[in-house]
Design a protein around this motif. Structure first.
Motif, PDB file in Angstrom:
ATOM      1  N   ARG A  36       0.803  -1.211   0.000  1.00 26.71           N
ATOM      2  CA  ARG A  36       0.000   0.000   0.000  1.00 26.71           C
ATOM      3  C   ARG A  36       0.848   1.278   0.000  1.00 26.71           C
ATOM      4  NH1 ARG A  36      -3.470  -2.905  -1.236  1.00 26.71           N
ATOM      5  NH2 ARG A  36      -3.220  -1.449  -2.937  1.00 26.71           N
ATOM      6  N   ALA A  37       2.170   1.122   0.103  1.00 24.81           N
ATOM      7  CA  ALA A  37       3.042   2.290   0.259  1.00 24.81           C
ATOM      8  C   ALA A  37       3.344   2.991  -1.051  1.00 24.81           C
ATOM      9  CB  ALA A  37       4.356   1.863   0.922  1.00 24.81           C
ATOM     10  N   SER A  38       2.962   2.401  -2.181  1.00 23.15           N
ATOM     11  CA  SER A  38       3.283   3.018  -3.463  1.00 23.15           C
ATOM     12  C   SER A  38       2.616   4.383  -3.622  1.00 23.15           C
ATOM     13  CB  SER A  38       2.874   2.102  -4.612  1.00 23.15           C
ATOM     14  OG  SER A  38       1.513   1.744  -4.516  1.00 23.15           O
ATOM     15  N   ARG A  39       1.554   4.661  -2.869  1.00 24.50           N
ATOM     16  CA  ARG A  39       0.895   5.970  -2.934  1.00 24.50           C
ATOM     17  C   ARG A  39       1.838   7.101  -2.523  1.00 24.50           C
ATOM     18  NH1 ARG A  39      -3.475   4.827   1.777  1.00 24.50           N
ATOM     19  NH2 ARG A  39      -3.294   2.764   0.835  1.00 24.50           N
ATOM     20  N   TYR A  40       2.919   6.759  -1.839  1.00 22.56           N
ATOM     21  CA  TYR A  40       3.869   7.775  -1.376  1.00 22.56           C
ATOM     22  C   TYR A  40       5.111   7.865  -2.258  1.00 22.56           C
ATOM     23  CZ  TYR A  40       0.988   8.173   2.761  1.00 22.56           C
ATOM     24  OH  TYR A  40      -0.071   8.380   3.609  1.00 22.56           O
ATOM     25  N   PHE A  41       5.100   7.195  -3.399  1.00 18.74           N
ATOM     26  CA  PHE A  41       6.223   7.216  -4.320  1.00 18.74           C
ATOM     27  C   PHE A  41       6.585   8.656  -4.710  1.00 18.74           C
ATOM     28  CE2 PHE A  41       7.780   5.132  -8.559  1.00 18.74           C
ATOM     29  CZ  PHE A  41       9.075   5.466  -8.227  1.00 18.74           C
ATOM     30  N   ALA A 153       5.803   7.289 -13.335  1.00 21.51           N
ATOM     31  CA  ALA A 153       6.137   5.868 -13.210  1.00 21.51           C
ATOM     32  C   ALA A 153       5.070   5.132 -12.413  1.00 21.51           C
ATOM     33  CB  ALA A 153       7.503   5.708 -12.557  1.00 21.51           C
ATOM     34  N   LEU A 154       4.557   5.791 -11.394  1.00 23.94           N
ATOM     35  CA  LEU A 154       3.552   5.182 -10.526  1.00 23.94           C
ATOM     36  C   LEU A 154       2.270   4.854 -11.281  1.00 23.94           C
ATOM     37  CD1 LEU A 154       3.040   4.512  -7.483  1.00 23.94           C
ATOM     38  CD2 LEU A 154       1.990   6.766  -7.303  1.00 23.94           C
ATOM     39  N   THR A 155       1.935   5.651 -12.276  1.00 25.43           N
ATOM     40  CA  THR A 155       0.698   5.406 -13.020  1.00 25.43           C
ATOM     41  C   THR A 155       0.746   4.090 -13.790  1.00 25.43           C
ATOM     42  OG1 THR A 155       1.460   6.676 -14.951  1.00 25.43           O
ATOM     43  CG2 THR A 155       0.219   7.873 -13.249  1.00 25.43           C
ATOM     44  N   LEU A 156       1.946   3.562 -14.046  1.00 19.68           N
ATOM     45  CA  LEU A 156       2.041   2.249 -14.687  1.00 19.68           C
ATOM     46  C   LEU A 156       1.497   1.162 -13.774  1.00 19.68           C
ATOM     47  CD1 LEU A 156       5.545   2.310 -16.433  1.00 19.68           C
ATOM     48  CD2 LEU A 156       3.305   2.861 -17.399  1.00 19.68           C
ATOM     49  N   ILE A 157       1.718   1.321 -12.459  1.00 21.49           N
ATOM     50  CA  ILE A 157       1.163   0.363 -11.497  1.00 21.49           C
ATOM     51  C   ILE A 157      -0.358   0.427 -11.522  1.00 21.49           C
ATOM     52  CG2 ILE A 157       1.083  -0.308  -9.058  1.00 21.49           C
ATOM     53  CD1 ILE A 157       3.831   0.883  -8.689  1.00 21.49           C
ATOM     54  N   SER A 179      -5.645   1.848  -6.190  1.00 22.27           N
ATOM     55  CA  SER A 179      -6.995   2.388  -6.300  1.00 22.27           C
ATOM     56  C   SER A 179      -6.913   3.833  -6.791  1.00 22.27           C
ATOM     57  CB  SER A 179      -7.692   2.343  -4.941  1.00 22.27           C
ATOM     58  OG  SER A 179      -7.081   3.259  -4.041  1.00 22.27           O
ATOM     59  N   ARG A 180      -8.044   4.362  -7.217  1.00 21.27           N
ATOM     60  CA  ARG A 180      -8.073   5.749  -7.679  1.00 21.27           C
ATOM     61  C   ARG A 180      -7.741   6.710  -6.532  1.00 21.27           C
ATOM     62  NH1 ARG A 180     -13.088   7.366 -11.296  1.00 21.27           N
ATOM     63  NH2 ARG A 180     -12.094   5.675 -12.474  1.00 21.27           N
ATOM     64  N   LYS A 181      -8.192   6.379  -5.325  1.00 19.89           N
ATOM     65  CA  LYS A 181      -7.890   7.220  -4.172  1.00 19.89           C
ATOM     66  C   LYS A 181      -6.390   7.260  -3.903  1.00 19.89           C
ATOM     67  CE  LYS A 181      -8.754   7.684   0.790  1.00 19.89           C
ATOM     68  NZ  LYS A 181      -9.453   7.116   1.979  1.00 19.89           N
ATOM     69  N   GLU A 182      -5.737   6.111  -3.995  1.00 16.98           N
ATOM     70  CA  GLU A 182      -4.286   6.063  -3.777  1.00 16.98           C
ATOM     71  C   GLU A 182      -3.560   6.879  -4.838  1.00 16.98           C
ATOM     72  OE1 GLU A 182      -3.492   1.745  -1.698  1.00 16.98           O
ATOM     73  OE2 GLU A 182      -4.038   1.776  -3.819  1.00 16.98           O
ATOM     74  N   LEU A 183      -4.042   6.819  -6.077  1.00 15.28           N
ATOM     75  CA  LEU A 183      -3.422   7.597  -7.149  1.00 15.28           C
ATOM     76  C   LEU A 183      -3.586   9.091  -6.897  1.00 15.28           C
ATOM     77  CD1 LEU A 183      -1.934   7.125  -9.854  1.00 15.28           C
ATOM     78  CD2 LEU A 183      -4.140   7.443 -10.990  1.00 15.28           C
ATOM     79  N   MET A 184      -4.733   9.495  -6.379  1.00 14.26           N
ATOM     80  CA  MET A 184      -4.963  10.906  -6.071  1.00 14.26           C
ATOM     81  C   MET A 184      -4.038  11.378  -4.956  1.00 14.26           C
ATOM     82  SD  MET A 184      -9.143  11.058  -6.313  1.00 14.26           S
ATOM     83  CE  MET A 184      -9.199  12.748  -5.729  1.00 14.26           C
TER      84      MET A 184
END
Length: 254
Positions: A36-41, A153-157, A179-184
Motif C-alpha cells: 500500500r506504500a506506493s501511494r507515497y512514491f 512511473a507510478l501510473t504504470l502500477i 486504487s483511484r484514491k491512492e493515485l490521487m
C-alpha cells in the motif's frame, strides 16, 4: 490502528524502500504495508528533489555552478542508492540485447552491466548535467522533475500489468494495482510543485505524459506489462523530459 497512524507506517515503509533514510524503531514493516506504500512514491520524490535542491544551493555558495550541479546529482543518487538509475541501465540492456520476452526478462534480472546499460546510463547522466546547466530555474526543475517523474512511473502500477513472476523481484511488493484514491494521494505533491510555477511550466505535463504513454505501449508490446526496472527507467526518462522542457526558449524566458 487508526487511519492516520497506518498512513505514517506506510510512508516510512516507502521511505526506507526508495531511499537510504532510516525509519524510527517503532515503524512496522510488512509486505502488506509495502503493498500500500506506493501511494507515497511521488512524495518521496518531492523529498529527494528538495534534498538535491538544498545541496545545490549550499554548494553554489562555495563552488561554480557546474560543480554545484554535479554535487546535487551525486547527492540524489546517494540518497536513493541509484535505485532508478539501475532500472534504466537494466532496461537498456534487456531491450537492447533481447529479442523476446523471456530473454529480455532474463537479461534485465542479470546484475552485470552491459554495453547498452552503460551507454544509456552515461547519456542520461550527461543530459541531466547539461540541461540543468542551461536553465536558471534549477531549484524548481529539481523539485518538479523528481516528483512528476515518480508520479508518471507510478501510473504504470495503476494501469498496467506486472509481468515478472519470481518472488525475488525488488518491485514485487509494489506490483499490486492501485486504487483511484491512492493515485490521487500520489498526485498531491505534483500539484504542490506545479501551482507556484505558472501556466508555461504546467504544460510540461504534456511531454511527460507522452513519454509515459510511449514507454507503457513499448513495454506492453515486448513483455506484456512492466517490471520494477521498467518503473525505474520510466522515472529516469520522464525526469529527463522535465529538464529538457525547462531548457525550451519560452520557459527559459519565463
Amino acid at each position: 490502528m487508526n487511519l492516520r497512524h497506518r498512513e505514517v507506517h506506510l510512508f516510512f515503509n516507502a521511505l526506507t524502500f526508495f531511499t537510504r533514510v532510516p525509519a524510527p524503531d517503532w515503524v512496522e514493516f510488512s509486505s502488506e504495508h509495502l503493498n500500500r506504500a506506493s501511494r507515497y512514491f511521488s512524495w518521496i520524490g518531492l523529498l529527494v528533489g528538495a534534498a538535491a535542491a538544498l545541496i545545490y544551493l549550499l554548494a553554489a555558495e562555495f563552488f561554480p555552478a557546474p560543480i554545484a550541479i554535479l554535487l546535487s546529482m551525486l547527492a540524489s543518487i546517494w540518497l536513493t542508492g541509484g535505485f532508478h538509475e539501475d532500472g534504466l541501465a537494466d532496461v537498456c540492456d534487456g531491450f537492447g540485447g533481447g529479442w523476446e520476452k523471456k530473454q529480455i526478462l532474463t537479461i534485465m534480472k542479470d546484475s552485470r552491466l552491459g554495453t547498452y546499460g552503460a551507454l544509456g546510463l552515461c547519456f542520461a547522466l550527461f543530459i541531466k548535467f547539461q540541461t540543468l546547466s542551461f536553465t536558471e530555474q534549477i531549484v524548481p526543475a529539481l523539485l518538479l522533475a523528481h516528483t512528476l517523474s515518480r508520479f508518471a512511473a507510478l501510473t504504470l502500477i495503476y494501469s498496467d500489468d506486472y509481468v515478472r513472476e519470481d518472488i525475488d523481484s525488488k518491485a514485487k511488493p509494489l506490483a499490486n494495482r492501485m486504487s483511484r484514491k491512492e493515485l490521487m494521494i500520489a498526485g498531491i505533491p505534483v500539484l504542490i510543485c506545479l501551482i507556484p510555477l505558472g501556466p508555461k511550466v504546467w504544460l510540461v505535463i504534456v511531454p511527460v505524459w507522452l513519454m509515459r504513454n510511449w514507454l507503457s505501449q513499448f513495454f506492453r508490446r515486448w513483455i506484456g506489462g512492466y517490471t520494477g526496472d521498467c518503473l525505474g527507467a520510466t522515472q529516469q526518462l520522464c525526469e529527463l523530459v522535465v529538464y529538457l522542457y525547462f531548457c525550451l526558449p519560452f520557459v527559459l524566458l519565463a
